[in-house]
Motif scaffolding. Structure first.
Motif, PDB file in Angstrom:
ATOM      1  N   GLY A 176     -30.203  -0.489  36.937  1.00  0.00           N
ATOM      2  CA  GLY A 176     -28.755  -0.387  37.040  1.00  0.00           C
ATOM      3  C   GLY A 176     -28.222  -0.615  38.437  1.00  0.00           C
ATOM      4  N   SER A 177     -29.076  -0.958  39.379  1.00  0.00           N
ATOM      5  CA  SER A 177     -28.654  -1.137  40.766  1.00  0.00           C
ATOM      6  C   SER A 177     -27.816  -2.399  40.940  1.00  0.00           C
ATOM      7  CB  SER A 177     -29.879  -1.228  41.683  1.00  0.00           C
ATOM      8  OG  SER A 177     -30.594  -2.432  41.436  1.00  0.00           O
ATOM      9  N   TYR A 178     -26.997  -2.418  41.986  1.00  0.00           N
ATOM     10  CA  TYR A 178     -26.185  -3.613  42.215  1.00  0.00           C
ATOM     11  C   TYR A 178     -27.036  -4.848  42.529  1.00  0.00           C
ATOM     12  CZ  TYR A 178     -26.300  -3.655  47.412  1.00  0.00           C
ATOM     13  OH  TYR A 178     -26.690  -3.757  48.726  1.00  0.00           O
ATOM     14  N   VAL A 189     -22.303 -11.744  56.507  1.00  0.00           N
ATOM     15  CA  VAL A 189     -20.993 -11.274  56.064  1.00  0.00           C
ATOM     16  C   VAL A 189     -21.078  -9.803  55.675  1.00  0.00           C
ATOM     17  CG1 VAL A 189     -20.250 -13.551  55.280  1.00  0.00           C
ATOM     18  CG2 VAL A 189     -21.397 -12.002  53.673  1.00  0.00           C
ATOM     19  N   TYR A 190     -19.922  -9.168  55.635  1.00  0.00           N
ATOM     20  CA  TYR A 190     -19.823  -7.765  55.243  1.00  0.00           C
ATOM     21  C   TYR A 190     -19.103  -7.670  53.908  1.00  0.00           C
ATOM     22  CZ  TYR A 190     -18.274  -2.877  55.210  1.00  0.00           C
ATOM     23  OH  TYR A 190     -18.034  -1.580  54.852  1.00  0.00           O
ATOM     24  N   ALA A 191     -19.659  -6.887  52.978  1.00  0.00           N
ATOM     25  CA  ALA A 191     -19.037  -6.651  51.678  1.00  0.00           C
ATOM     26  C   ALA A 191     -18.437  -5.254  51.666  1.00  0.00           C
ATOM     27  CB  ALA A 191     -20.055  -6.804  50.554  1.00  0.00           C
ATOM     28  N   ASP A 192     -17.111  -5.185  51.538  1.00  0.00           N
ATOM     29  CA  ASP A 192     -16.387  -3.919  51.524  1.00  0.00           C
ATOM     30  C   ASP A 192     -16.440  -3.322  50.126  1.00  0.00           C
ATOM     31  OD1 ASP A 192     -14.554  -1.831  51.694  1.00  0.00           O
ATOM     32  OD2 ASP A 192     -12.798  -3.167  51.662  1.00  0.00           O
ATOM     33  N   THR A 193     -17.166  -2.228  49.968  1.00  0.00           N
ATOM     34  CA  THR A 193     -17.191  -1.534  48.678  1.00  0.00           C
ATOM     35  C   THR A 193     -16.318  -0.283  48.713  1.00  0.00           C
ATOM     36  OG1 THR A 193     -19.109  -0.134  49.196  1.00  0.00           O
ATOM     37  CG2 THR A 193     -19.567  -2.329  48.292  1.00  0.00           C
ATOM     38  N   TYR A 194     -15.757   0.031  49.879  1.00  0.00           N
ATOM     39  CA  TYR A 194     -14.905   1.213  49.997  1.00  0.00           C
ATOM     40  C   TYR A 194     -13.561   0.993  49.300  1.00  0.00           C
ATOM     41  CZ  TYR A 194     -12.623   5.309  52.023  1.00  0.00           C
ATOM     42  OH  TYR A 194     -11.979   6.517  52.179  1.00  0.00           O
ATOM     43  N   PHE A 230     -21.836  -1.411  39.413  1.00  0.00           N
ATOM     44  CA  PHE A 230     -21.237  -2.684  39.011  1.00  0.00           C
ATOM     45  C   PHE A 230     -20.134  -3.102  39.972  1.00  0.00           C
ATOM     46  CE2 PHE A 230     -22.938  -2.367  34.568  1.00  0.00           C
ATOM     47  CZ  PHE A 230     -23.485  -3.630  34.519  1.00  0.00           C
ATOM     48  N   VAL A 231     -19.321  -2.147  40.410  1.00  0.00           N
ATOM     49  CA  VAL A 231     -18.239  -2.467  41.347  1.00  0.00           C
ATOM     50  C   VAL A 231     -18.816  -2.908  42.686  1.00  0.00           C
ATOM     51  CG1 VAL A 231     -16.273  -1.505  42.603  1.00  0.00           C
ATOM     52  CG2 VAL A 231     -16.584  -0.963  40.191  1.00  0.00           C
ATOM     53  N   ALA A 255     -18.262  -6.608  44.512  1.00  0.00           N
ATOM     54  CA  ALA A 255     -17.837  -6.794  45.898  1.00  0.00           C
ATOM     55  C   ALA A 255     -18.807  -7.693  46.650  1.00  0.00           C
ATOM     56  CB  ALA A 255     -17.719  -5.437  46.591  1.00  0.00           C
ATOM     57  N   ALA A 256     -20.102  -7.478  46.448  1.00  0.00           N
ATOM     58  CA  ALA A 256     -21.106  -8.312  47.106  1.00  0.00           C
ATOM     59  C   ALA A 256     -21.047  -9.742  46.589  1.00  0.00           C
ATOM     60  CB  ALA A 256     -22.492  -7.723  46.887  1.00  0.00           C
ATOM     61  N   TYR A 257     -20.893  -9.887  45.283  1.00  0.00           N
ATOM     62  CA  TYR A 257     -20.824 -11.216  44.669  1.00  0.00           C
ATOM     63  C   TYR A 257     -19.668 -12.023  45.245  1.00  0.00           C
ATOM     64  CZ  TYR A 257     -20.412 -14.799  41.034  1.00  0.00           C
ATOM     65  OH  TYR A 257     -20.330 -15.990  40.371  1.00  0.00           O
ATOM     66  N   ASP A 258     -18.519 -11.359  45.404  1.00  0.00           N
ATOM     67  CA  ASP A 258     -17.337 -12.054  45.963  1.00  0.00           C
ATOM     68  C   ASP A 258     -17.634 -12.605  47.343  1.00  0.00           C
ATOM     69  OD1 ASP A 258     -14.308 -12.548  45.957  1.00  0.00           O
ATOM     70  OD2 ASP A 258     -14.605 -11.354  47.779  1.00  0.00           O
ATOM     71  N   ARG A 259     -18.327 -11.839  48.182  1.00  0.00           N
ATOM     72  CA  ARG A 259     -18.630 -12.302  49.526  1.00  0.00           C
ATOM     73  C   ARG A 259     -19.683 -13.405  49.523  1.00  0.00           C
ATOM     74  NH1 ARG A 259     -15.790 -12.730  52.768  1.00  0.00           N
ATOM     75  NH2 ARG A 259     -16.882 -12.015  54.632  1.00  0.00           N
TER      76      ARG A 259
END
Length: 294
Positions: A67-69, A239-244, A281-282, A286-290
């Motif tokens: 279930g990990s991202y 790159v940085y993925a903002d999950t906050y 999943f969220v 976020a990572a996928y978008d970056r």
């Protein structure tokens, strides 16, 4: 669980849609092809990347779960036809990148010149976040309406601020070493989600003093800013993925059906103060978008 009778907030419906989309991508992705000289996608980091506490454990020692991202990402177009190597491990610090963590080999060993994608979530354990939470709960009784935990960690010096400053330099070293091992890899530094209410208002279910919620929120933000700076300083391909931001309003103080982060009394099949399945999943989204937009 009580029956839901109200309309779900838009942010929750968007996140749910992202989770459904992620599931669909998993089912539609082509089978992973073996790379000739090592994995094309390597996932590195701590329990927030390993999916700790979730079901379907694939490595007991490190509490890696399906279930990990990173596992979700490996099934999307970003991971399509990439051999996937997951070396994330619960409890990992930056030292775990270069050194054995118990019997687990250094995470850096998974990289090869053929690696094209690396995700990295690291730093929470370097600043001792588990111990910080335990301390905040322990001292809360001494001043329930104040900020005794903040006083504990800023008595004469900013202990957590100094730890974050040290961590920032170490993360810079990790990025440099990843680039040395895998010069063609895109490196995605994935930040930490909103564990605590962004408005600083706490809840009875989480046993911290009232004003310490804002202190813990600010500490999370400081950590994320440090990670973002290191990513920005890493040069092309980092790159940085903002999950906050996408998890604001879904912290551990929210009703159970809105949480992306579990409280200190987690639901079955989750871990305290960690992302649940939807939270993972969220983070994947976020990572996928970056990955695809940078």
């Amino acid at each position: 669980m009580t029956q839901r009778t109200r309309r779900l907030p838009n942010t929750y419906r968007v996140a749910t849609a992202a989770a459904v989309a992620g599931t669909a991508l998993l089912s539609l992705a082509a089978p992973t092809q073996a790379a000739p000289d090592g994995p094309n996608y390597v996932a590195m980091g701590d329990s927030y990347a390993s999916g700790a506490g979730l079901s379907k454990v694939k490595d007991t020692a490190c509490d890696r779960t399906t279930g990990s991202y990173p596992t979700t990402l490996s099934g999307t177009p970003a991971g399509k036809n990439r051999a996937f190597k997951d070396v994330t491990c619960s409890g990992a610090t930056t030292r775990s990148i270069w050194n054995h963590q118990g019997s687990t080999p250094p995470q850096i060993n998974a990289l090869t010149p053929n690696t094209k994608l690396v995700t990295l979530t690291i730093g929470g354990n370097d600043i001792g976040f588990t111990d910080v939470l335990a301390t905040c709960a322990l001292v809360a009784f001494s001043d329930p309406d104040g900020s005794p935990c903040k006083k504990y960690f800023t008595n004469g010096k900013d202990v957590l601020g100094e730890r974050i400053n040290t961590l920032e330099g170490r993360v810079g070293g990790v990025i440099t070493d990843i680039r040395r091992h895998s010069p063609d890899a895109k490196i995605v530094v994935v930040g930490y989600p909103a564990l605590f209410p962004d408005n600083g208002v706490g809840c009875a279910e989480v046993p911290f003093a009232r004003q310490d919620f804002a202190f813990l929120r600010d500490t999370t933000k400081k950590l994320n800013r440090a990670l973002a700076r290191r990513a920005a300083a890493g040069g092309t391909g980092v790159v940085y993925a903002d999950t906050y931001t996408p998890t604001i309003g879904h912290d551990m103080c929210q009703p159970r059906d809105r949480r992306f982060i579990e409280s200190l009394a987690p639901a079955k099949g989750t871990m305290a103060a960690h992302p649940n399945s939807l939270g993972q999943f969220v983070m994947a989204a976020a990572a996928y978008d970056r990955i695809i937009n940078s």
